[in-house]
Design a protein around this motif. Sequence first.
Motif, PDB file in Angstrom:
ATOM      1  N   GLY A  53      11.373   3.707   6.149  1.00 19.43           N
ATOM      2  CA  GLY A  53      12.287   4.052   5.056  1.00 19.43           C
ATOM      3  C   GLY A  53      11.617   4.000   3.698  1.00 19.43           C
ATOM      4  N   VAL A  54      10.755   2.983   3.484  1.00 18.62           N
ATOM      5  CA  VAL A  54      10.022   2.876   2.215  1.00 18.62           C
ATOM      6  C   VAL A  54       9.069   4.057   2.057  1.00 18.62           C
ATOM      7  CG1 VAL A  54       8.344   1.496   0.920  1.00 18.62           C
ATOM      8  CG2 VAL A  54      10.204   0.364   2.146  1.00 18.62           C
ATOM      9  N   CYS A  55       8.414   4.436   3.152  1.00 20.77           N
ATOM     10  CA  CYS A  55       7.482   5.572   3.117  1.00 20.77           C
ATOM     11  C   CYS A  55       8.224   6.863   2.788  1.00 20.77           C
ATOM     12  CB  CYS A  55       6.770   5.680   4.461  1.00 20.77           C
ATOM     13  SG  CYS A  55       5.451   6.904   4.521  1.00 20.77           S
ATOM     14  N   HIS A 115       0.835  -1.210   0.000  1.00 18.50           N
ATOM     15  CA  HIS A 115       0.000   0.000   0.000  1.00 18.50           C
ATOM     16  C   HIS A 115       0.870   1.261   0.000  1.00 18.50           C
ATOM     17  CE1 HIS A 115      -3.060   2.932   0.939  1.00 18.50           C
ATOM     18  NE2 HIS A 115      -2.394   3.279   2.032  1.00 18.50           N
ATOM     19  N   ILE A 116       1.955   1.240   0.778  1.00 11.53           N
ATOM     20  CA  ILE A 116       2.857   2.396   0.816  1.00 11.53           C
ATOM     21  C   ILE A 116       3.476   2.631  -0.554  1.00 11.53           C
ATOM     22  CG2 ILE A 116       5.018   3.284   1.787  1.00 11.53           C
ATOM     23  CD1 ILE A 116       4.340   1.917   4.392  1.00 11.53           C
ATOM     24  N   LYS A 117       3.925   1.558  -1.186  1.00 12.45           N
ATOM     25  CA  LYS A 117       4.603   1.683  -2.482  1.00 12.45           C
ATOM     26  C   LYS A 117       3.662   2.178  -3.579  1.00 12.45           C
ATOM     27  CE  LYS A 117       7.997  -1.946  -1.477  1.00 12.45           C
ATOM     28  NZ  LYS A 117       8.480  -3.301  -1.827  1.00 12.45           N
ATOM     29  N   GLU A 129      -1.322  11.588   2.815  1.00 11.49           N
ATOM     30  CA  GLU A 129      -1.553  10.283   3.426  1.00 11.49           C
ATOM     31  C   GLU A 129      -0.224   9.619   3.803  1.00 11.49           C
ATOM     32  OE1 GLU A 129      -3.708   5.966   2.520  1.00 11.49           O
ATOM     33  OE2 GLU A 129      -3.987   7.656   1.147  1.00 11.49           O
ATOM     34  N   LEU A 130       0.771   9.717   2.917  1.00  7.77           N
ATOM     35  CA  LEU A 130       2.080   9.143   3.219  1.00  7.77           C
ATOM     36  C   LEU A 130       2.718   9.828   4.429  1.00  7.77           C
ATOM     37  CD1 LEU A 130       3.531   8.722  -0.386  1.00  7.77           C
ATOM     38  CD2 LEU A 130       3.022   6.884   1.221  1.00  7.77           C
TER      39      LEU A 130
END
Length: 287
Positions: free
Chosen positions: A206-208, A134-136, A143-144
Amino acid sequence: LISADTIETLRKHFIYFRGVRPTQTTPNQKYKFPDINSFPYLVSPEKELEFLRKSVEVLLCVCLPREYLECLPVRVLIREYLVCHIFQPTIDRLCDPDYINQKLLAYLIKREEITKSAQKRYAHSETYEHFMQHIKKCDDMLELTQIRHNIITDIMQAKAVQRMKDANSTGLRVANLPISISAEKAKSLMERDLKLYITQLTTSKGVCERQIRKLGGEDYQENQIVDGERAKPDFPRPIPFDTIMMNDIAVMYFLQYLEHCGYGNLLSFWKEVQNLSIVSITELDET
């Protein structure tokens, strides 16, 4: 402009209007509002229109090509169109309290919807992999940002519970935790493998942050580089905001930190807004 000049202007405005006094002692007692010096071009709509025409004339002299500038009918036509159909309606709308309130209300409603949506997806993701996907795929900057805030909050809570568990093997008291956390949440964290949970949260954080940077947002990773090396994420014991604001030295260091991150104006804005709540009538004479 907003965090300094506007707040100071509002403060003086409140000082003047808090100095209102009754003009007579009758059953139908009236109040006399203090005289506030206004700009000469705001005395009447006609004066304002005249000032706008002069301002636009100056603007046209700078922006228009010489051949158009020397043609009086073209210059007047452009001036009147800009004044009557663009600048004056825009100024009237921006100065309309109802319009400002509607925009603020719409913004707050949108932020609340985004926060609820982000918290719902964050809390009800079926698996860790589903949450990462979902983050990607998310392309909403707000939202992020909210998801990142939730992740950081969970990391801080998990580390606080872990420290308390390591220090007290006989049990855990929620009241002794250095951060705000519900008893249910603390119990849930105690039943987890906290080291794995913190690792997963740090990875998703980190991905976010990379997704935010990809969308043109802030580069959080760049702020973690110290002396040419990337600093490891560390979340020390948090200090309550009220505690910081009661100590002048703490406020000074807090302001330095915010200025380093580019958010120093937020603390200045907060302090100026707080001043509005303690404005006294006696300040009228001082200004």
